[in-house]
Design a protein around this motif. Structure first.
Motif, PDB file in Angstrom:
ATOM      1  N   LEU A  54       0.747  -1.480   0.064  1.00 22.28           N
ATOM      2  CA  LEU A  54      -0.087   0.389   0.292  1.00 22.28           C
ATOM      3  C   LEU A  54       0.990   1.327   0.313  1.00 22.28           C
ATOM      4  O   LEU A  54       0.891   1.945  -1.006  1.00 22.28           O
ATOM      5  N   PHE A  57       1.994   2.222  -2.884  1.00 23.77           N
ATOM      6  CA  PHE A  57       0.863   2.673  -4.387  1.00 23.77           C
ATOM      7  C   PHE A  57       0.709   4.656  -3.801  1.00 23.77           C
ATOM      8  O   PHE A  57       0.566   5.365  -4.340  1.00 23.77           O
ATOM      9  N   LEU A  93      -7.541  -4.704  -1.003  1.00 26.07           N
ATOM     10  CA  LEU A  93      -7.619  -3.505  -0.486  1.00 26.07           C
ATOM     11  C   LEU A  93      -6.871  -2.079  -1.363  1.00 26.07           C
ATOM     12  O   LEU A  93      -7.320  -1.005  -1.176  1.00 26.07           O
ATOM     13  N   ILE A  94      -6.449  -2.472  -2.870  1.00 27.67           N
ATOM     14  CA  ILE A  94      -6.562  -1.257  -3.595  1.00 27.67           C
ATOM     15  C   ILE A  94      -7.704  -1.471  -3.995  1.00 27.67           C
ATOM     16  O   ILE A  94      -7.682   0.002  -4.620  1.00 27.67           O
ATOM     17  N   GLU A  96     -10.241  -1.794  -2.660  1.00 32.30           N
ATOM     18  CA  GLU A  96     -11.669  -1.070  -1.975  1.00 32.30           C
ATOM     19  C   GLU A  96     -11.263   0.480  -2.509  1.00 32.30           C
ATOM     20  O   GLU A  96     -11.822   1.479  -2.267  1.00 32.30           O
ATOM     21  N   VAL A  97     -10.142   1.502  -2.365  1.00 31.14           N
ATOM     22  CA  VAL A  97      -9.263   2.537  -3.097  1.00 31.14           C
ATOM     23  C   VAL A  97      -9.677   3.231  -4.425  1.00 31.14           C
ATOM     24  O   VAL A  97     -10.273   4.464  -4.101  1.00 31.14           O
ATOM     25  N   GLY A  98     -10.002   2.483  -5.153  1.00 31.85           N
ATOM     26  CA  GLY A  98     -10.699   2.026  -5.945  1.00 31.85           C
ATOM     27  C   GLY A  98      -9.432   2.486  -7.311  1.00 31.85           C
ATOM     28  O   GLY A  98      -9.337   2.866  -8.179  1.00 31.85           O
TER      29      GLY A  98
ATOM     30  N   PHE B   9     -15.235  -0.683   3.422  1.00 31.53           N
ATOM     31  CA  PHE B   9     -14.750   0.811   3.380  1.00 31.53           C
ATOM     32  C   PHE B   9     -15.225   1.819   3.009  1.00 31.53           C
ATOM     33  O   PHE B   9     -14.285   2.604   3.730  1.00 31.53           O
ATOM     34  N   GLN B  48      -4.982   3.013   2.866  1.00 28.99           N
ATOM     35  CA  GLN B  48      -6.435   3.219   2.216  1.00 28.99           C
ATOM     36  C   GLN B  48      -7.611   4.742   1.956  1.00 28.99           C
ATOM     37  O   GLN B  48      -7.433   4.961   1.105  1.00 28.99           O
ATOM     38  N   MET B  51      -5.654   7.503   0.456  1.00 28.51           N
ATOM     39  CA  MET B  51      -5.004   7.072  -0.918  1.00 28.51           C
ATOM     40  C   MET B  51      -6.405   7.239  -1.260  1.00 28.51           C
ATOM     41  O   MET B  51      -6.799   8.056  -2.471  1.00 28.51           O
ATOM     42  N   LYS B  55      -6.820  10.982  -4.014  1.00 26.80           N
ATOM     43  CA  LYS B  55      -7.480  10.159  -5.699  1.00 26.80           C
ATOM     44  C   LYS B  55      -8.770  11.455  -5.749  1.00 26.80           C
ATOM     45  O   LYS B  55      -7.807  11.310  -6.950  1.00 26.80           O
TER      46      LYS B  55
END
Lengths: 148, 222
Positions: A54, A57, A93-94, A96-98, B9, B48, B51, B55
């Motif tokens: 994470l 990124f 997990l990534i 979920e972040v988009g 989330f 998370q 980010m 974004k």
């Protein structure tokens, strides 16, 4: 999707006993592979936890991969099998972040596989080039803004 | 231990809407053991969140901290220097921990990042199962150390019911019939006489049905 001037930044977490040696061998063999890969050497791919991936990124990497030994060949017996589900979990997990989960991958290779290291570097760089820059890649975004 | 599972989330993001600076607060107790609320979980969730908000061009400043236990005032006190600097606290503790933070810092909203699910234990690392329902009247002495309240789907005190087939519960072939386990264990312990005794009607007022409960040790009261 991506602009032609986009050069992805890719972080590769490489196990000392295999992929790191394979990268060295690729160099000795004078194999060409993209200069986009930033290698971080680990004592074992099992050292990877989701936060490692994470953070890469978060700092703007467009793609991240973990390269460990062939399954069954880990120097520490189970390290690469520990890393595998963690990478799968971090993909979630990534997502979920988009970010696209395809930006993260795990590869297996031995220290004798210099050509495979170069192939993986080429294929993964191409994959990320197709996906385009990460929305968190500030360097690229700034460059784009300046150009505009 | 108390088992907590991270909330979706999207739900966490929604509760943080409008906030620009928060404290993500981990708990070093049960939820660290079940891998959802400790220092590592704090770092992962913070990363998370950062980010996701970066974004969207709506950055979120995060302070990360984990205290020994959030269900203890002396440890909740440790964040009193930080709380005035943040707009909200996102707690990765069980429901008790979140409430302790909310009570101590009345002017700052405390949000839960976990759903507190059950009291249980680990089968192996990362795999947790329910074992206790905190009914307030432990019956394990009569049931071979296997809880009929938590592990029987109907919480029967004099089981099994007709839905027990081949040692499994009718709700799912993956769920053991607690009463089958109890009988097997009592037989193994040579305590089948305990099975023959009818259990009295439970006093559910000692369970949650009697309202919030408390436990006081007089020798510690000053």
């Amino acid at each position: 999707m991506a602009g032609s001037d986009f050069e992805p930044t890719i972080v590769a977490f490489c196990c000392h006993y295999c992929a790191y040696g394979a990268a060295d061998l690729a160099g000795s063999m004078r194999l060409q592979y993209p200069a986009n890969i930033r290698i971080i050497r680990l004592p074992c791919s099992g050292k990877v936890t989701p936060i490692f991936l994470l953070r890469a990124f978060e700092k703007g990497a467009d793609g991240v991969y973990v390269a460990g030994c062939m399954e069954g060949d880990c120097h520490f017996i189970l390290g690469n099998l520990v890393a595998k589900p963690r990478v799968i979990y971090a993909k979630r997990l990534i997502a979920e972040v988009g970010l696209e989960p395809e930006r993260l991958e795990m590869f297996n290779m031995s220290a004798a596989m210099g050509p495979k290291f170069a192939d993986v570097a080429r294929e993964f760089t191409e994959r990320i080039r197709q996906l385009g820059p990460s929305p968190l890649n500030k360097k690229f975004q700034n460059k784009k803004d300046q150009a505009a | 231990m108390v088992i907590g599972e991270r909330k979706p989330f999207e739900e966490i993001l929604k509760t943080l809407e409008g906030h620009k600076k928060i404290l993500v607060l981990g708990c070093g107790g049960c939820v660290t053991v079940c891998l959802t609320g400790g220092d590592d979980a704090v770092r992962v969730l913070s990363s998370q969140l950062k980010m996701s908000r970066d974004k969207d061009g709506n950055p979120l400043e995060i302070i990360e901290k984990t205290v020994e236990r959030q269900c203890d005032p002396e440890y909740v006190e440790e964040i009193h220097d930080i709380v005035p600097d943040v707009e909200a606290v996102l707690s990765l503790a069980c429901g008790a921990g979140v409430q302790y933070v909310a009570e101590r810092y009345a002017k700052t909203p405390a949000y839960p990042a976990l759903d507190t699910t059950f009291v249980g234990g680990s089968v192996k690392e990362g795999y947790y199962v329910e074992r206790c329902q905190t009914c307030g009247q432990c019956k394990l002495a009569y049931t071979g150390g296997i809880c009929p309240i938590a592990r029987c789907s109907k919480s029967l005190l004099n089981g099994p019911c007709g839905g027990s087939t081949g040692g499994k519960c009718e709700i799912s072939p993956e769920v053991d019939c607690a009463w089958q386990l109890i009988i097997d264990r009592l037989r193994y312990l040579d305590q089948m006489d305990r099975y023959e005794e009818l259990a009295d009607i439970a006093d559910w007022s000692k369970n949650r049905d009697g309202g919030p409960r408390k436990m006081i040790r007089e020798d510690f009261q000053r």
